[in-house]
Design a protein around this motif. Structure first.
Motif, PDB file in Angstrom:
ATOM      1  N   PHE A 165      41.239  45.556  41.582  1.00 29.22           N
ATOM      2  CA  PHE A 165      40.147  44.576  41.577  1.00 29.22           C
ATOM      3  C   PHE A 165      39.611  44.384  40.167  1.00 29.22           C
ATOM      4  CE2 PHE A 165      39.144  45.379  46.278  1.00 29.22           C
ATOM      5  CZ  PHE A 165      39.619  44.136  46.668  1.00 29.22           C
ATOM      6  N   ALA A 166      39.368  45.482  39.452  1.00 25.52           N
ATOM      7  CA  ALA A 166      38.793  45.399  38.107  1.00 25.52           C
ATOM      8  C   ALA A 166      39.714  44.634  37.166  1.00 25.52           C
ATOM      9  CB  ALA A 166      38.518  46.803  37.570  1.00 25.52           C
ATOM     10  N   ASP A 167      41.029  44.913  37.235  1.00 23.15           N
ATOM     11  CA  ASP A 167      41.980  44.193  36.385  1.00 23.15           C
ATOM     12  C   ASP A 167      41.956  42.699  36.683  1.00 23.15           C
ATOM     13  OD1 ASP A 167      42.871  46.390  34.985  1.00 23.15           O
ATOM     14  OD2 ASP A 167      44.629  46.729  36.244  1.00 23.15           O
ATOM     15  N   ARG A 168      41.873  42.361  37.954  1.00 21.38           N
ATOM     16  CA  ARG A 168      41.873  40.945  38.348  1.00 21.38           C
ATOM     17  C   ARG A 168      40.622  40.244  37.832  1.00 21.38           C
ATOM     18  NH1 ARG A 168      42.170  40.678  44.409  1.00 21.38           N
ATOM     19  NH2 ARG A 168      44.230  41.547  43.942  1.00 21.38           N
ATOM     20  N   TRP A 169      39.448  40.868  38.039  1.00 23.39           N
ATOM     21  CA  TRP A 169      38.185  40.228  37.671  1.00 23.39           C
ATOM     22  C   TRP A 169      37.997  40.123  36.163  1.00 23.39           C
ATOM     23  CZ3 TRP A 169      35.003  43.950  41.302  1.00 23.39           C
ATOM     24  CH2 TRP A 169      35.365  43.694  42.636  1.00 23.39           C
ATOM     25  N   VAL A 170      38.381  41.178  35.450  1.00 27.67           N
ATOM     26  CA  VAL A 170      38.119  41.237  34.010  1.00 27.67           C
ATOM     27  C   VAL A 170      39.285  40.692  33.190  1.00 27.67           C
ATOM     28  CG1 VAL A 170      37.606  42.764  32.065  1.00 27.67           C
ATOM     29  CG2 VAL A 170      36.574  43.220  34.305  1.00 27.67           C
ATOM     30  N   LYS A 171      40.498  41.154  33.473  1.00 26.46           N
ATOM     31  CA  LYS A 171      41.658  40.799  32.654  1.00 26.46           C
ATOM     32  C   LYS A 171      42.245  39.445  33.037  1.00 26.46           C
ATOM     33  CE  LYS A 171      46.283  42.486  31.422  1.00 26.46           C
ATOM     34  NZ  LYS A 171      47.276  43.578  31.634  1.00 26.46           N
ATOM     35  N   GLU A 172      42.368  39.208  34.362  1.00 29.67           N
ATOM     36  CA  GLU A 172      43.032  37.979  34.810  1.00 29.67           C
ATOM     37  C   GLU A 172      42.075  36.797  34.894  1.00 29.67           C
ATOM     38  OE1 GLU A 172      45.494  36.359  38.747  1.00 29.67           O
ATOM     39  OE2 GLU A 172      45.145  38.513  38.460  1.00 29.67           O
ATOM     40  N   TRP A 173      40.894  37.013  35.505  1.00 32.91           N
ATOM     41  CA  TRP A 173      39.948  35.925  35.701  1.00 32.91           C
ATOM     42  C   TRP A 173      38.900  35.831  34.598  1.00 32.91           C
ATOM     43  CZ3 TRP A 173      39.047  36.969  41.657  1.00 32.91           C
ATOM     44  CH2 TRP A 173      40.206  36.598  42.363  1.00 32.91           C
ATOM     45  N   HIS A 174      38.770  36.850  33.759  1.00 27.76           N
ATOM     46  CA  HIS A 174      37.883  36.839  32.582  1.00 27.76           C
ATOM     47  C   HIS A 174      36.411  36.589  32.939  1.00 27.76           C
ATOM     48  CE1 HIS A 174      41.540  36.830  30.183  1.00 27.76           C
ATOM     49  NE2 HIS A 174      41.961  35.765  30.840  1.00 27.76           N
ATOM     50  N   PHE A 175      35.934  37.226  33.986  1.00 23.15           N
ATOM     51  CA  PHE A 175      34.529  37.055  34.344  1.00 23.15           C
ATOM     52  C   PHE A 175      33.633  37.887  33.433  1.00 23.15           C
ATOM     53  CE2 PHE A 175      35.890  35.458  38.626  1.00 23.15           C
ATOM     54  CZ  PHE A 175      35.182  34.263  38.567  1.00 23.15           C
ATOM     55  N   SER A 176      32.484  37.315  33.090  1.00 17.33           N
ATOM     56  CA  SER A 176      31.500  37.992  32.245  1.00 17.33           C
ATOM     57  C   SER A 176      30.699  39.004  33.067  1.00 17.33           C
ATOM     58  CB  SER A 176      30.546  36.968  31.632  1.00 17.33           C
ATOM     59  OG  SER A 176      29.778  36.349  32.668  1.00 17.33           O
ATOM     60  N   ASP A 177      29.947  39.836  32.368  1.00 17.46           N
ATOM     61  CA  ASP A 177      29.085  40.805  33.046  1.00 17.46           C
ATOM     62  C   ASP A 177      28.089  40.095  33.961  1.00 17.46           C
ATOM     63  OD1 ASP A 177      30.446  42.578  31.495  1.00 17.46           O
ATOM     64  OD2 ASP A 177      28.712  43.352  30.397  1.00 17.46           O
ATOM     65  N   ASP A 178      27.561  38.964  33.499  1.00 20.40           N
ATOM     66  CA  ASP A 178      26.565  38.222  34.289  1.00 20.40           C
ATOM     67  C   ASP A 178      27.156  37.724  35.604  1.00 20.40           C
ATOM     68  OD1 ASP A 178      24.643  38.623  32.368  1.00 20.40           O
ATOM     69  OD2 ASP A 178      24.935  36.662  31.403  1.00 20.40           O
ATOM     70  N   MET A 179      28.379  37.237  35.557  1.00 21.30           N
ATOM     71  CA  MET A 179      29.015  36.732  36.774  1.00 21.30           C
ATOM     72  C   MET A 179      29.361  37.877  37.731  1.00 21.30           C
ATOM     73  SD  MET A 179      29.207  33.415  36.896  1.00 21.30           S
ATOM     74  CE  MET A 179      30.660  32.699  37.661  1.00 21.30           C
ATOM     75  N   LEU A 180      29.828  38.988  37.176  1.00 19.18           N
ATOM     76  CA  LEU A 180      30.114  40.154  38.011  1.00 19.18           C
ATOM     77  C   LEU A 180      28.841  40.637  38.692  1.00 19.18           C
ATOM     78  CD1 LEU A 180      32.490  42.151  35.612  1.00 19.18           C
ATOM     79  CD2 LEU A 180      33.158  40.920  37.691  1.00 19.18           C
ATOM     80  N   ARG A 181      27.757  40.678  37.935  1.00 17.99           N
ATOM     81  CA  ARG A 181      26.478  41.146  38.501  1.00 17.99           C
ATOM     82  C   ARG A 181      25.974  40.187  39.576  1.00 17.99           C
ATOM     83  NH1 ARG A 181      23.695  45.884  39.139  1.00 17.99           N
ATOM     84  NH2 ARG A 181      21.615  45.298  39.889  1.00 17.99           N
ATOM     85  N   LYS A 182      26.146  38.903  39.358  1.00 19.02           N
ATOM     86  CA  LYS A 182      25.669  37.924  40.343  1.00 19.02           C
ATOM     87  C   LYS A 182      26.438  38.076  41.654  1.00 19.02           C
ATOM     88  CE  LYS A 182      24.499  33.038  40.827  1.00 19.02           C
ATOM     89  NZ  LYS A 182      23.045  33.316  40.927  1.00 19.02           N
ATOM     90  N   ALA A 183      27.754  38.227  41.562  1.00 22.56           N
ATOM     91  CA  ALA A 183      28.554  38.415  42.769  1.00 22.56           C
ATOM     92  C   ALA A 183      28.174  39.715  43.473  1.00 22.56           C
ATOM     93  CB  ALA A 183      30.037  38.433  42.406  1.00 22.56           C
ATOM     94  N   TYR A 184      27.912  40.746  42.693  1.00 23.99           N
ATOM     95  CA  TYR A 184      27.506  42.037  43.264  1.00 23.99           C
ATOM     96  C   TYR A 184      26.187  41.897  44.019  1.00 23.99           C
ATOM     97  CZ  TYR A 184      25.262  46.642  43.223  1.00 23.99           C
ATOM     98  OH  TYR A 184      24.580  47.782  43.569  1.00 23.99           O
TER      99      TYR A 184
END
Length: 322
Positions: A243-262
Motif C-alpha cells: 500500500f505504501a509503495d502504491r500511495w507514495v511511489k506510484e501515485w505520488h500522494f502528498s502528506d496532506d492527501m494521505l492525512r485527508k484520506a486517513y
C-alpha cells in the motif's frame, strides 16, 4: 562370426528425468540428488527409508524429506505404495516396474513442506570444512552477527548456499542487510534469503537493487505511518509495504492527501482500515485529484440533471471493501 559391442560401464545405465537437470539441479541438495539417483537406479527393487538411509549414510528422516522434495517438485508422484514419475512431467521408463513386497515397509508420502530442506548438522559441518568459499562465508556471517553460529544455524547457511543457490557474495550482502534493519538473527536471514532465491536474486547487482527497493519501501511505510500517527507498530507486513509503495511511489500522494484520506476513513469507520483508505486514494488518483483543494472543488460539483451531491469517492463502493 559373431559381433558384440563392449559398452563397459555404459552397459548398465538408467534414465534420469531431464527436468532434474533443467529445473531442479540448482536447488537440489546433495542428499536429495543421492536419494533420487538411488531410487532411479533401483527402480525394480523395494527399499524402506531405513534401508535407503543405511546404503547412502543418510538419516531415515532425511530420506523421507528428500523423497517429499521430489514429490513436491513434480518429479515423482505417489500412487498407493508406489512412487511413480509425475504424470505430464516425464515419460515412465518401460523397465521401471517398481515392484514391491507387501511384507516390507514401503516409502510413503510425507507431509510436504514449502521451504527448502536443510542438511543434517554433520553434513553441514562437512560441507563447510570441504568448501573454502563456504568457510569464508561462515567467517563473514559470524563477524557480521558478532557471534559463532550454532550447528542448526550452520545448516541454515549451507541450505542458502547449496539448496537455494545463493552465491557467497549475495549471502554476505543479505546478512549485512538484515543486521542493518535490526534483524540480526538466522531466522530472519533464512526467511529473507529463501524469498530472494524465489525471486531470482542470484547476483550482487540484483541483491543491491533488491536492498535499495526494500529500503525505499520501508521509508515509504515510515512516511505513511507517521502521517497516520501510527506508533509502535513493529515490522510492517508485505501488504502494508505494498500500500505504501502504491500511495507514495506510484501515485505520488502528498502528506496532506494521505492525512485527508486517513481522517475520512477514521471518521467513517472509527478505525484505520488500509483497504478503505486505498479505495479513497484510488478514486482520487483516477480523477487526477492531487491536493486537498482539488478534492473540495470536486466534492462541490453537482452532476448535470441530478441534485444529489457528487463525492470524490463512492461510499457504497468503499463499504464493500470492509
Amino acid at each position: 562370426m559373431s559381433v558384440r559391442i563392449n559398452l563397459g560401464e555404459w552397459g548398465s545405465v538408467f534414465a534420469v528425468p531431464s527436468s532434474v537437470v533443467d529445473d531442479h539441479l540448482r536447488i537440489a541438495s546433495q542428499n536429495q540428488l543421492k536419494v533420487l539417483l538411488f531410487l532411479l537406479r533401483n527402480s525394480e527393487s523395494s527399499y524402506t527409508y531405513n534401508e535407503i538411509g543405511d546404503r547412502l549414510r543418510i538419516h531415515e528422516e532425511d530420506v523421507k524429506d528428500c523423497v517429499a522434495f521430489w514429490i513436491d517438485r513434480g518429479v515423482l508422484s505417489q500412487n498407493g505404495d508406489e512412487l511413480l514419475p509425475d504424470k505430464g512431467k516425464e515419460a515412465k521408463p518401460e523397465n521401471a516396474k517398481h515392484e514391491k513386497s507387501e511384507s516390507e515397509k514401503t516409502v510413503t508420502k510425507k507431509t510436504l513442506v514449502s521451504r527448502p530442506q536443510k542438511p543434517d548438522t554433520i553434513t553441514a559441518a562437512q560441507r563447510v570444512n570441504s568448501d573454502e568459499t563456504l568457510s569464508h562465508v561462515l567467517l563473514e556471517v559470524e563477524s557480521a552477527l558478532g557471534a559463532p553460529l550454532s550447528s542448526g544455524n550452520l545448516a541454515t547457511l549451507v541450505m542458502l548456499y547449496d539448496t537455494c543457490g545463493l552465491p557467497a557474495e549475495v549471502i554476505v550482502m543479505l546478512v549485512n542487510y538484515c543486521v542493518s534493519i535490526g534483524k540480526a538473527n538466522m531466522r530472519s536471514i533464512e526467511t529473507i534469503g529463501v524469498r530472494w532465491a524465489d525471486e531470482g536474486i542470484y547476483s550482487a547487482d540484483a541483491a543491491d537493487n533488491k536492498i535499495k527497493m526494500s529500503r525505499q519501501s520501508s521509508m515509504n511505510w515510515s512516511k505513511v505511518s507517521s502521517v497516520f500517527g501510527l506508533k509502535n507498530i513493529g515490522s510492517p507486513t508485505s501488504k502494508q509495504l505494498e500500500f505504501a509503495d502504491r500511495w507514495v511511489k506510484e501515485w505520488h500522494f502528498s502528506d496532506d492527501m494521505l492525512r485527508k484520506a486517513y481522517e475520512i476513513c477514521v471518521d467513517s469507520k472509527g478505525e484505520t482500515k488500509l483497504g478503505y483508505i486505498n479505495g479513497i486514494l484510488q478514486k482520487w488518483h483516477k480523477n487526477g485529484l492531487v491536493t486537498p483543494e482539488d478534492v473540495e472543488k470536486y466534492d462541490r460539483k453537482k452532476p448535470a440533471g441530478n441534485s444529489k451531491k457528487k463525492s470524490s469517492f463512492d461510499i457504497d463502493e468503499l463499504e464493500k471493501i470492509v
